[in-house]
Design an enzyme around this catalytic site. Structure first.
Site, PDB file in Angstrom:
ATOM      1  N   ASP A  45       9.108  12.797   1.357  1.00  0.00           N
ATOM      2  CA  ASP A  45       7.873  12.012   1.379  1.00  0.00           C
ATOM      3  C   ASP A  45       7.709  11.475  -0.035  1.00  0.00           C
ATOM      4  OD1 ASP A  45       5.347  10.959   1.307  1.00  0.00           O
ATOM      5  OD2 ASP A  45       4.334  12.712   2.146  1.00  0.00           O
TER       6      ASP A  45
ATOM      7  N   SER B 295       8.949  -7.831  -3.183  1.00  0.00           N
ATOM      8  CA  SER B 295       8.846  -8.712  -2.021  1.00  0.00           C
ATOM      9  C   SER B 295       8.505 -10.103  -2.525  1.00  0.00           C
ATOM     10  CB  SER B 295       7.746  -8.216  -1.077  1.00  0.00           C
ATOM     11  OG  SER B 295       7.449  -9.181  -0.084  1.00  0.00           O
TER      12      SER B 295
ATOM     13  N   TYR C 103      -0.331  -4.766   1.145  1.00  0.00           N
ATOM     14  CA  TYR C 103       1.098  -4.941   0.901  1.00  0.00           C
ATOM     15  C   TYR C 103       1.323  -5.882  -0.278  1.00  0.00           C
ATOM     16  CZ  TYR C 103       6.050  -5.757   1.881  1.00  0.00           C
ATOM     17  OH  TYR C 103       7.429  -5.849   1.782  1.00  0.00           O
TER      18      TYR C 103
ATOM     19  N   LYS D 169       3.149  -4.703  -3.765  1.00  0.00           N
ATOM     20  CA  LYS D 169       4.427  -5.255  -4.206  1.00  0.00           C
ATOM     21  C   LYS D 169       4.285  -6.006  -5.535  1.00  0.00           C
ATOM     22  CE  LYS D 169       7.043  -3.556  -1.060  1.00  0.00           C
ATOM     23  NZ  LYS D 169       8.048  -2.530  -1.405  1.00  0.00           N
TER      24      LYS D 169
END
Length: 251
Positions: free
Chosen positions: A63, A140, A153, A157
């Site tokens: 994890d 990304s 997100y 990123k």
């Protein structure tokens, strides 16, 4: 110049998608690979694929939001294979929501998996890179520009991309290079999960993902080739860079 012979690498999120493709490619290029993933059976399957091709690998259930798990992944690399030279921080999740739709707990989980993990893995990996090394972080295209229905997100990123630059500055004198690879839409389980979260038909979602100059989404193997370049001596003078691999989408 892209050989990884006698190198030891950790790949987080190595059970599927870009992580799996990179773990396999690293092994083919001579690296011993620690496949770290929360999906223990998936990680073990990738190890089996590597060993079937004559490579060396070990799976570690990880994890990446847990410091103890991150430390254990690094310790496993050192104890099993004798050192650490390459770290690919690839584990990540996405929640396709606006600020109004996401819960605080969901926000925290995205930040834990996508950002905290990079910090924790680097914190424990860098001291193990006794003779220098290479760290590649998965950013990304949405870490370099905004995107719709993906606030957590995009924020996570962007943090990865700039954390990469800071790490590159701090550790260059130790011979450690740190770069980010920034994929566009890539045909992975995560891309299909995005379609599910948005309740969109997969065929229509895939067609939208292909709306870029090269007319298609990327493949995990194509992203893995970019990661291999950054990890290898072929990129010996590259650090702090954000390499975009997206078929021209950001352009």
């Amino acid at each position: 110049m892209t050989t990884l012979t006698d190198k030891v690498a950790i790949v987080t999120g190595g059970a599927s998608g870009i992580g799996r493709a990179t773990a396999l490619l690293f092994a083919r290029q001579g690296a011993a690979v620690v496949v770290a993933d929360l999906d223990a059976p998936g990680a073990a399957k990738v190890v089996g694929e590597i060993e079937a091709e004559g490579g060396r690998a070990v799976a570690v259930r990880t994890d990446v939001a847990s410091e103890a798990d991150c430390e254990r992944a690094v310790r496993t690399a050192v104890e099993t294979f004798g050192g650490l030279h390459v770290l690919f921080n690839n584990a990540g999740i996405i929640r396709r929501t606006t600020a109004l739709d996401i819960t605080a707990d969901e926000w925290d989980r995205v930040m834990a998996v996508n950002v905290r993990s990079v910090f924790l893995m680097c914190k424990h990996a860098i001291p193990a890179m006794k003779d220098g090394g290479s760290i590649v972080n998965t950013g990304s295209g949405w870490g370099l520009k905004g995107g719709g229905n993906a606030i957590s997100y995009c924020a996570s990123k962007a943090a990865v991309v700039n954390m990469t630059r800071a790490l590159a500055i701090d550790h260059a004198k130790a011979g450690i290079r740190v770069n980010s690879v920034n994929p566009g839409d890539t045909d992975t389980p995560m891309l299909r999960e995005e379609a599910r979260q948005l309740s969109e038909d997969w065929a229509a979602f895939a067609a939208d993902a292909a709306d870029r100059p090269m007319g298609r989404a990327g493949s995990p193997d194509e992203i893995a080739q970019a990661v291999l370049f950054l990890a290898s001596d072929a990129a010996s003078y590259v650090t702090g860079a954000a390499l975009v691999v997206d078929g021209g989408g950001l352009a």
